[in-house]
Scaffold this active site. Structure first.
Site, short mmCIF file in Angstrom:
data_model
loop_
_atom_site.label_atom_id
_atom_site.label_comp_id
_atom_site.label_asym_id
_atom_site.label_seq_id
_atom_site.Cartn_x
_atom_site.Cartn_y
_atom_site.Cartn_z
N TYR A 12 11.19 9.08 1.33
CA TYR A 12 11.24 8.09 0.25
C TYR A 12 11.92 8.61 -1.03
O TYR A 12 12.09 7.85 -1.98
CB TYR A 12 9.82 7.58 -0.06
CG TYR A 12 9.18 6.90 1.12
CD1 TYR A 12 9.70 5.71 1.61
CD2 TYR A 12 8.06 7.46 1.76
CE1 TYR A 12 9.12 5.09 2.71
CE2 TYR A 12 7.49 6.84 2.86
CZ TYR A 12 8.02 5.66 3.33
OH TYR A 12 7.46 5.04 4.41
N ARG A 55 7.40 0.62 13.49
CA ARG A 55 7.93 0.05 12.24
C ARG A 55 9.06 -0.96 12.49
O ARG A 55 9.60 -1.54 11.56
CB ARG A 55 8.47 1.16 11.32
CG ARG A 55 7.41 2.13 10.86
CD ARG A 55 7.97 3.15 9.88
NE ARG A 55 7.15 4.34 9.85
CZ ARG A 55 6.02 4.48 9.12
NH1 ARG A 55 5.62 3.51 8.33
NH2 ARG A 55 5.33 5.59 9.19
N HIS A 101 4.05 -4.44 9.09
CA HIS A 101 3.97 -4.32 10.55
C HIS A 101 2.63 -4.80 11.11
O HIS A 101 2.43 -4.76 12.31
CB HIS A 101 4.19 -2.85 10.95
CG HIS A 101 5.26 -2.17 10.15
ND1 HIS A 101 6.57 -2.60 10.17
CD2 HIS A 101 5.23 -1.13 9.26
CE1 HIS A 101 7.30 -1.83 9.35
NE2 HIS A 101 6.50 -0.94 8.79
N PRO A 103 0.80 -1.23 0.00
CA PRO A 103 0.00 0.00 0.00
C PRO A 103 0.83 1.29 0.00
O PRO A 103 1.89 1.35 0.61
CB PRO A 103 -0.81 -0.11 1.31
CG PRO A 103 -0.09 -1.11 2.13
CD PRO A 103 0.56 -2.06 1.18
N ASN A 104 0.31 2.25 -0.71
CA ASN A 104 0.84 3.62 -0.80
C ASN A 104 2.11 3.74 -1.64
O ASN A 104 2.58 4.85 -1.90
CB ASN A 104 1.08 4.22 0.60
CG ASN A 104 -0.20 4.26 1.41
OD1 ASN A 104 -1.22 4.77 0.93
ND2 ASN A 104 -0.18 3.71 2.61
N HIS A 164 12.75 -2.76 2.01
CA HIS A 164 12.17 -1.46 2.36
C HIS A 164 13.06 -0.36 1.82
O HIS A 164 14.30 -0.46 1.91
CB HIS A 164 12.04 -1.32 3.88
CG HIS A 164 11.15 -2.36 4.48
ND1 HIS A 164 9.78 -2.28 4.38
CD2 HIS A 164 11.42 -3.51 5.10
CE1 HIS A 164 9.26 -3.35 4.93
NE2 HIS A 164 10.22 -4.12 5.38
N ARG A 185 5.04 11.02 -2.38
CA ARG A 185 4.75 10.67 -0.99
C ARG A 185 5.97 10.92 -0.11
O ARG A 185 7.04 10.34 -0.32
CB ARG A 185 4.42 9.17 -0.97
CG ARG A 185 4.26 8.59 0.38
CD ARG A 185 4.22 7.08 0.35
NE ARG A 185 3.99 6.58 1.67
CZ ARG A 185 4.28 5.35 2.07
NH1 ARG A 185 4.77 4.48 1.23
NH2 ARG A 185 4.04 4.99 3.31
N ALA A 225 3.12 -0.74 4.86
CA ALA A 225 2.65 -0.77 6.24
C ALA A 225 2.14 -2.16 6.65
O ALA A 225 2.13 -2.49 7.85
CB ALA A 225 1.55 0.27 6.42
N ASN A 261 7.95 -5.62 -0.87
CA ASN A 261 7.88 -4.48 0.03
C ASN A 261 6.41 -4.37 0.41
O ASN A 261 5.61 -3.84 -0.36
CB ASN A 261 8.36 -3.19 -0.64
CG ASN A 261 8.33 -2.01 0.33
OD1 ASN A 261 7.83 -2.15 1.46
ND2 ASN A 261 8.83 -0.87 -0.11
N ASP A 287 1.42 -15.43 6.62
CA ASP A 287 0.96 -16.83 6.48
C ASP A 287 0.96 -17.27 5.02
O ASP A 287 1.24 -18.43 4.72
CB ASP A 287 -0.44 -17.00 7.07
CG ASP A 287 -0.44 -17.08 8.59
OD1 ASP A 287 0.66 -17.06 9.19
OD2 ASP A 287 -1.54 -17.15 9.18
N ARG A 341 13.28 4.44 12.30
CA ARG A 341 12.04 5.22 12.30
C ARG A 341 11.20 4.92 13.55
O ARG A 341 11.72 4.40 14.54
CB ARG A 341 11.29 4.94 10.99
CG ARG A 341 12.14 5.33 9.76
CD ARG A 341 11.40 5.13 8.47
NE ARG A 341 10.21 5.98 8.40
CZ ARG A 341 9.22 5.80 7.52
NH1 ARG A 341 9.31 4.82 6.62
NH2 ARG A 341 8.18 6.60 7.51
N GLU A 369 12.48 -9.67 1.75
CA GLU A 369 11.73 -8.49 2.20
C GLU A 369 12.59 -7.26 1.96
O GLU A 369 13.77 -7.26 2.33
CB GLU A 369 11.44 -8.64 3.70
CG GLU A 369 10.83 -7.41 4.33
CD GLU A 369 10.62 -7.57 5.83
OE1 GLU A 369 10.91 -8.64 6.40
OE2 GLU A 369 10.17 -6.57 6.43
C1 DQA Z 1 8.25 1.01 3.79
C2 DQA Z 1 8.35 1.23 5.29
C3 DQA Z 1 7.00 1.03 5.95
O1 DQA Z 1 7.10 1.24 7.36
C4 DQA Z 1 6.00 2.01 5.40
O2 DQA Z 1 4.73 1.78 5.96
C5 DQA Z 1 5.94 2.00 3.91
C6 DQA Z 1 7.18 1.90 3.16
C7 DQA Z 1 9.57 1.32 3.05
O3 DQA Z 1 9.72 0.89 1.91
O4 DQA Z 1 10.44 1.99 3.62
O5 DQA Z 1 4.88 2.12 3.31
O6 DQA Z 1 7.94 -0.34 3.54
#
Ligand code: DQA
Length: 158
Positions: free
Chosen positions: A32, A120, A89, A19-20, A109, A27, A86, A83, A96, A116, A107
């Site tokens: 980022y 997180r 977390h 998401p996002n 980020h 953003r 959010a 990635n 699962d 942070r 994984e």
């Molecule tokens: C993130 C870190 C997460 O805590 C955050 O919610 C994101 C981006 C990162 O790529 O740094 O959406 O996954």
């Protein structure tokens, strides 16, 4: 589908963006940066060419869509880079799903999640991933893809 002969030994990798991440570039640029999701996907495709990996990418803001994509990956891919944004977390369901399909998963980020807010610092994904890369911006994805492909090549040569 006809597979060109030079692609026969390529690994197929699914890159999932949570998401996002569709808003990257606009953003919270202080955290980022200015890189967009399209830039990252292009970078991954280029890196895939070098590593002989066919990279497919998917972004979703919906937990269930990500869970479905992980299920479907089992039949079509050898590994996953994720990635989860959010959901990293919060999502036992994504954790699962990764455990269920048993595909090597890295994984990643963009930001260093350990520098942070404390919420997180915990990842539900980390215990089911082969490893985690955090804090290198778009390069986290590139490094994650490299690590996954090296891992898969080691498995295949052993
Ligand atoms: C993130 C870190 C997460 O805590 C955050 O919610 C994101 C981006 C990162 O790529 O740094 O959406 O996954």
């Amino acid at each position: 589908m006809v597979v060109p002969p030079e692609h026969l030994h390529w690994v197929k990798i699914l890159v999932l963006h949570g998401p996002n991440l569709n808003l990257l570039g606009r953003r919270e640029p202080g955290i980022y940066g200015s890189v967009t999701l399209n830039d990252i996907n292009r970078l991954l495709e280029e890196e895939g060419q070098k590593l002989q990996a066919k990279v497919s990418t998917l972004q979703s803001n919906h937990e269930g869509v990500l869970v479905d994509a992980i299920h479907d990956a089992q039949a079509n891919y050898q590994g996953i880079v994720i990635n989860a944004g959010a959901y990293t977390h919060t999502s036992v369901a994504i954790r699962d799903a990764i455990a269920a399909v048993n595909l090597p998963t890295v994984e990643v980020h963009l930001s260093n999640i350990y520098r942070r807010e404390s919420f997180r610092h915990h990842s539900f994904i980390a215990p089911v991933a082969i490893g985690q890369i955090s804090g290198f911006g778009a390069d986290s994805y590139r490094l994650g893809l490299q690590a996954l492909v090296f891992h898969l090549k080691q498995l295949n040569s052993g």
